[in-house]
Design a protein around this motif. Structure first.
Motif, PDB file in Angstrom:
ATOM      1  N   GLU A  92       0.825  -1.204   0.000  1.00 21.85           N
ATOM      2  CA  GLU A  92       0.000   0.000   0.000  1.00 21.85           C
ATOM      3  C   GLU A  92       0.863   1.261   0.000  1.00 21.85           C
ATOM      4  O   GLU A  92       0.590   2.221  -0.725  1.00 21.85           O
ATOM      5  CB  GLU A  92      -0.940   0.020   1.210  1.00 21.85           C
ATOM      6  N   SER A  93       1.926   1.247   0.815  1.00 22.91           N
ATOM      7  CA  SER A  93       2.820   2.407   0.883  1.00 22.91           C
ATOM      8  C   SER A  93       3.548   2.609  -0.439  1.00 22.91           C
ATOM      9  O   SER A  93       3.680   3.738  -0.924  1.00 22.91           O
ATOM     10  CB  SER A  93       3.837   2.212   2.013  1.00 22.91           C
ATOM     11  N   ARG A  94       4.040   1.511  -1.032  1.00 28.12           N
ATOM     12  CA  ARG A  94       4.725   1.624  -2.325  1.00 28.12           C
ATOM     13  C   ARG A  94       3.822   2.236  -3.372  1.00 28.12           C
ATOM     14  O   ARG A  94       4.202   3.177  -4.086  1.00 28.12           O
ATOM     15  CB  ARG A  94       5.189   0.235  -2.811  1.00 28.12           C
ATOM     16  N   LEU A  95       2.608   1.722  -3.475  1.00 30.54           N
ATOM     17  CA  LEU A  95       1.680   2.205  -4.504  1.00 30.54           C
ATOM     18  C   LEU A  95       1.297   3.665  -4.266  1.00 30.54           C
ATOM     19  O   LEU A  95       1.152   4.450  -5.216  1.00 30.54           O
ATOM     20  CB  LEU A  95       0.432   1.329  -4.531  1.00 30.54           C
ATOM     21  N   LEU A  96       1.131   4.033  -3.004  1.00 31.60           N
ATOM     22  CA  LEU A  96       0.767   5.415  -2.679  1.00 31.60           C
ATOM     23  C   LEU A  96       1.860   6.378  -3.117  1.00 31.60           C
ATOM     24  O   LEU A  96       1.585   7.400  -3.764  1.00 31.60           O
ATOM     25  CB  LEU A  96       0.515   5.545  -1.175  1.00 31.60           C
ATOM     26  N   PHE A  97       3.099   6.062  -2.792  1.00 26.68           N
ATOM     27  CA  PHE A  97       4.197   6.959  -3.144  1.00 26.68           C
ATOM     28  C   PHE A  97       4.432   6.986  -4.652  1.00 26.68           C
ATOM     29  O   PHE A  97       4.716   8.043  -5.223  1.00 26.68           O
ATOM     30  CB  PHE A  97       5.474   6.572  -2.396  1.00 26.68           C
ATOM     31  N   VAL A  98       4.317   5.843  -5.314  1.00 24.87           N
ATOM     32  CA  VAL A  98       4.491   5.826  -6.768  1.00 24.87           C
ATOM     33  C   VAL A  98       3.397   6.636  -7.443  1.00 24.87           C
ATOM     34  O   VAL A  98       3.653   7.398  -8.384  1.00 24.87           O
ATOM     35  CB  VAL A  98       4.509   4.374  -7.287  1.00 24.87           C
ATOM     36  N   ARG A  99       2.170   6.509  -6.961  1.00 22.68           N
ATOM     37  CA  ARG A  99       1.064   7.280  -7.545  1.00 22.68           C
ATOM     38  C   ARG A  99       1.316   8.782  -7.431  1.00 22.68           C
ATOM     39  O   ARG A  99       1.106   9.541  -8.376  1.00 22.68           O
ATOM     40  CB  ARG A  99      -0.243   6.921  -6.823  1.00 22.68           C
ATOM     41  N   GLU A 100       1.776   9.230  -6.266  1.00 31.83           N
ATOM     42  CA  GLU A 100       2.050  10.654  -6.083  1.00 31.83           C
ATOM     43  C   GLU A 100       3.265  11.093  -6.902  1.00 31.83           C
ATOM     44  O   GLU A 100       3.296  12.199  -7.440  1.00 31.83           O
ATOM     45  CB  GLU A 100       2.275  10.960  -4.599  1.00 31.83           C
ATOM     46  N   ALA A 101       4.271  10.218  -6.999  1.00 37.18           N
ATOM     47  CA  ALA A 101       5.488  10.572  -7.744  1.00 37.18           C
ATOM     48  C   ALA A 101       5.210  10.768  -9.221  1.00 37.18           C
ATOM     49  O   ALA A 101       5.922  11.514  -9.907  1.00 37.18           O
ATOM     50  CB  ALA A 101       6.553   9.496  -7.553  1.00 37.18           C
ATOM     51  N   LYS A 102       4.185  10.127  -9.739  1.00 34.24           N
ATOM     52  CA  LYS A 102       3.851  10.263 -11.159  1.00 34.24           C
ATOM     53  C   LYS A 102       3.431  11.691 -11.512  1.00 34.24           C
ATOM     54  O   LYS A 102       3.417  12.054 -12.693  1.00 34.24           O
ATOM     55  CB  LYS A 102       2.736   9.290 -11.540  1.00 34.24           C
ATOM     56  N   ARG A 103       3.126  12.489 -10.503  1.00 36.75           N
ATOM     57  CA  ARG A 103       2.733  13.882 -10.747  1.00 36.75           C
ATOM     58  C   ARG A 103       3.944  14.790 -10.929  1.00 36.75           C
ATOM     59  O   ARG A 103       3.799  15.951 -11.302  1.00 36.75           O
ATOM     60  CB  ARG A 103       1.873  14.386  -9.580  1.00 36.75           C
ATOM     61  N   MET A 104       5.139  14.249 -10.638  1.00 37.95           N
ATOM     62  CA  MET A 104       6.356  15.047 -10.805  1.00 37.95           C
ATOM     63  C   MET A 104       6.779  15.061 -12.274  1.00 37.95           C
ATOM     64  O   MET A 104       6.399  14.198 -13.065  1.00 37.95           O
ATOM     65  CB  MET A 104       7.501  14.471  -9.966  1.00 37.95           C
ATOM     66  N   TYR A 105       7.586  16.053 -12.616  1.00 40.75           N
ATOM     67  CA  TYR A 105       8.197  16.116 -13.936  1.00 40.75           C
ATOM     68  C   TYR A 105       9.579  15.482 -13.871  1.00 40.75           C
ATOM     69  O   TYR A 105      10.219  15.460 -12.825  1.00 40.75           O
ATOM     70  CB  TYR A 105       8.325  17.571 -14.404  1.00 40.75           C
ATOM     71  N   GLN A 106      10.049  14.985 -15.022  1.00 41.76           N
ATOM     72  CA  GLN A 106      11.370  14.344 -15.068  1.00 41.76           C
ATOM     73  C   GLN A 106      12.457  15.288 -14.566  1.00 41.76           C
ATOM     74  O   GLN A 106      13.309  14.909 -13.762  1.00 41.76           O
ATOM     75  CB  GLN A 106      11.696  13.900 -16.506  1.00 41.76           C
ATOM     76  N   LYS A 107      12.418  16.549 -15.008  1.00 44.16           N
ATOM     77  CA  LYS A 107      13.458  17.492 -14.611  1.00 44.16           C
ATOM     78  C   LYS A 107      13.409  17.751 -13.106  1.00 44.16           C
ATOM     79  O   LYS A 107      14.450  17.895 -12.455  1.00 44.16           O
ATOM     80  CB  LYS A 107      13.318  18.802 -15.383  1.00 44.16           C
ATOM     81  N   GLU A 108      12.200  17.795 -12.560  1.00 48.35           N
ATOM     82  CA  GLU A 108      12.062  18.016 -11.122  1.00 48.35           C
ATOM     83  C   GLU A 108      12.626  16.831 -10.343  1.00 48.35           C
ATOM     84  O   GLU A 108      13.296  17.000  -9.327  1.00 48.35           O
ATOM     85  CB  GLU A 108      10.591  18.226 -10.769  1.00 48.35           C
ATOM     86  N   PHE A 109      12.374  15.621 -10.818  1.00 48.15           N
ATOM     87  CA  PHE A 109      12.925  14.436 -10.178  1.00 48.15           C
ATOM     88  C   PHE A 109      14.454  14.483 -10.173  1.00 48.15           C
ATOM     89  O   PHE A 109      15.093  14.181  -9.162  1.00 48.15           O
ATOM     90  CB  PHE A 109      12.448  13.177 -10.910  1.00 48.15           C
ATOM     91  N   VAL A 110      15.043  14.884 -11.294  1.00 41.74           N
ATOM     92  CA  VAL A 110      16.500  14.965 -11.397  1.00 41.74           C
ATOM     93  C   VAL A 110      17.054  15.983 -10.403  1.00 41.74           C
ATOM     94  O   VAL A 110      18.095  15.763  -9.770  1.00 41.74           O
ATOM     95  CB  VAL A 110      16.936  15.292 -12.836  1.00 41.74           C
ATOM     96  N   ARG A 111      16.357  17.109 -10.237  1.00 39.30           N
ATOM     97  CA  ARG A 111      16.801  18.112  -9.261  1.00 39.30           C
ATOM     98  C   ARG A 111      16.839  17.534  -7.849  1.00 39.30           C
ATOM     99  O   ARG A 111      17.802  17.728  -7.100  1.00 39.30           O
ATOM    100  CB  ARG A 111      15.854  19.316  -9.283  1.00 39.30           C
ATOM    101  N   TRP A 112      15.788  16.841  -7.467  1.00 45.24           N
ATOM    102  CA  TRP A 112      15.740  16.243  -6.139  1.00 45.24           C
ATOM    103  C   TRP A 112      16.777  15.144  -5.999  1.00 45.24           C
ATOM    104  O   TRP A 112      17.372  14.973  -4.933  1.00 45.24           O
ATOM    105  CB  TRP A 112      14.332  15.713  -5.857  1.00 45.24           C
ATOM    106  N   TYR A 113      16.994  14.407  -7.075  1.00 50.55           N
ATOM    107  CA  TYR A 113      17.987  13.341  -7.024  1.00 50.55           C
ATOM    108  C   TYR A 113      19.383  13.910  -6.811  1.00 50.55           C
ATOM    109  O   TYR A 113      20.168  13.397  -6.004  1.00 50.55           O
ATOM    110  CB  TYR A 113      17.945  12.511  -8.308  1.00 50.55           C
ATOM    111  N   LYS A 114      19.683  14.986  -7.515  1.00 51.23           N
ATOM    112  CA  LYS A 114      20.979  15.632  -7.329  1.00 51.23           C
ATOM    113  C   LYS A 114      21.133  16.150  -5.907  1.00 51.23           C
ATOM    114  O   LYS A 114      22.215  16.091  -5.326  1.00 51.23           O
ATOM    115  CB  LYS A 114      21.143  16.783  -8.327  1.00 51.23           C
ATOM    116  N   MET A 115      20.045  16.658  -5.348  1.00 52.60           N
ATOM    117  CA  MET A 115      20.091  17.153  -3.980  1.00 52.60           C
ATOM    118  C   MET A 115      20.430  16.019  -3.014  1.00 52.60           C
ATOM    119  O   MET A 115      21.087  16.226  -1.986  1.00 52.60           O
ATOM    120  CB  MET A 115      18.753  17.783  -3.604  1.00 52.60           C
ATOM    121  N   GLY A 116      19.993  14.794  -3.349  1.00 53.93           N
ATOM    122  CA  GLY A 116      20.275  13.651  -2.499  1.00 53.93           C
ATOM    123  C   GLY A 116      21.761  13.382  -2.331  1.00 53.93           C
ATOM    124  O   GLY A 116      22.179  12.767  -1.336  1.00 53.93           O
ATOM    125  N   SER A 117      22.575  13.870  -3.278  1.00 51.31           N
ATOM    126  CA  SER A 117      24.021  13.655  -3.170  1.00 51.31           C
ATOM    127  C   SER A 117      24.628  14.425  -1.999  1.00 51.31           C
ATOM    128  O   SER A 117      25.745  14.136  -1.568  1.00 51.31           O
ATOM    129  CB  SER A 117      24.714  14.062  -4.478  1.00 51.31           C
TER     130      SER A 117
END
Length: 263
Positions: free
Chosen positions: A160-185
Motif C-alpha cells: 500500500e505504501s509503495r503504490l501510494l508513493f508511486v502514484r504521487e510521484a507520477k505527478r512530478m516532472y522528469q526534470k524536477e525528479f532529477v533536481r531532487w535526485y541531485k540534492m540527495g548527493s
C-alpha cells in the motif's frame, strides 16, 4: 510559495506541521488528519515540485536545490501564516528537512516526530543511489522511483505504501525528479553533521520493525540523544503512518500532548 492547507482548532493554540517525503505529497497524511485535527491546529504542505506545489516559470531555470533551500520554503509558509512555533511530524526524507529546520531555527520547533527517519545511508542504499545517478537522465524517472520504493519497502505488507508513493510521484516532472535526485548527493554530509551532536528538542522516532535500511542506525542514534525516544512498530515497514495508522496516531498524539503539558 508552497501549496498548503490549514485546519484550525478553536480549542488549541498548538500547531502540528506535517512534512512528507520525496516523491510523496501532503495526501500521504490522509490517515492522520481526522484524529489530529481534533486536538491541534494542522498545517499540511506540499514540498517544491510535489503535489500542488508544481514548479513555476521562475523555477524552470533554477537547478540549485539544496536542503537549506527546501527548508526555507517551509519556513516561508510558517512566517506567512504567523506560526511562531510548531510541532513537526515527518516521514522519510521529510525527517531530514525537519531536523535541518531544527538545527537552523530551533526556536521554531516545539517537538519532532520522525517517522521512517533517515539517519545514515548504508552501503546497499549508497550503491543504489550510484546506480540511479548513472541513469537518472536516460530512463523515465518513475522506473528508478519504483526501484527505490521496492528497495526500501520490499515486503508484501508494504505494498500500500509503495503504490501510494508511486502514484504521487507520477505527478512530478522528469526534470524536477532529477533536481531532487541531485540534492540527495548532499545528504551524507548533512547526516554526519546531525549525528555529531545532540539537539535539545523533544524527539520521537517512530520506526517500523521491518524498516531494514534505516532502523539499525536510528537505534544507535537514540542512545546518544538526551531528549529522544524510539517507538518501534512490529510487522511494519518504512511508511509507518500509512501501514499502522491507529498505533501511529495514538502514540504521536499522546507524545505531542505531553510536550505541550511540559511532561
Amino acid at each position: 510559495m508552497l501549496n498548503y492547507v490549514t485546519y484550525l482548532n478553536q480549542e488549541s493554540d498548538s500547531w502540528v506541521t506535517f512534512v512528507h517525503g520525496a516523491g510523496g505529497s501532503s495526501s500521504i497524511w490522509f490517515k492522520q488528519l481526522r484524529e489530529f485535527k481534533k486536538h491541534f491546529n494542522i498545517l499540511l504542505l506540499d514540498l517544491r515540485g510535489h503535489g500542488g506545489s508544481q514548479p513555476g516559470l521562475k523555477d524552470a531555470f533554477d537547478d540549485k536545490y539544496t536542503f537549506d533551500y527546501i527548508t526555507e520554503d517551509i519556513l516561508e509558509v510558517l512566517d506567512y501564516l504567523k506560526i511562531q512555533k510548531s510541532h513537526f511530524i515527518g516521514i522519510s526524507l521529510g525527517t531530514v528537512l525537519i531536523r535541518n529546520l531544527a538545527e537552523k531555527y530551533p526556536g521554531r520547533v516545539e517537538s519532532m516526530v520522525l517517522g521512517g527517519a533517515i539517519i545514515r545511508l548504508d552501503m546497499r542504499f549508497r550503491i543504489l543511489m550510484g546506480f540511479g545517478g548513472l541513469f537518472k537522465s536516460l530512463v523515465p524517472y518513475i522506473w528508478l522511483y519504483k526501484l527505490f520504493t521496492f528497495a526500501i519497502m520490499p515486503d508484501g505488507n508494504h505494498k500500500e505504501s509503495r503504490l501510494l508513493f508511486v502514484r504521487e510521484a507520477k505527478r512530478m516532472y522528469q526534470k524536477e525528479f532529477v533536481r531532487w535526485y541531485k540534492m540527495g548527493s548532499q545528504i551524507n554530509r548533512l547526516l554526519r553533521f546531525f549525528r555529531a551532536g545532540d539537539i535539545n528538542i523533544p524527539t520521537l522516532y517512530v520506526m517500523g520493525g521491518e524498516d531494514y535500511l534505516f532502523l539499525p542506525s536510528v537505534k544507535k542514534m537514540v542512545q546518544k540523544q538526551s531528549q529522544s525516544s524510539l517507538l518501534t512498530i512490529e510487522h511494519c515497514g518504512h511508511v509507518v503512518n500509512v501501514e499502522q495508522p491507529q498505533l501511529f496516531n495514538r502514540f504521536v498524539i499522546d507524545f505531542v500532548a505531553d510536550v505541550d503539558r511540559g511532561e
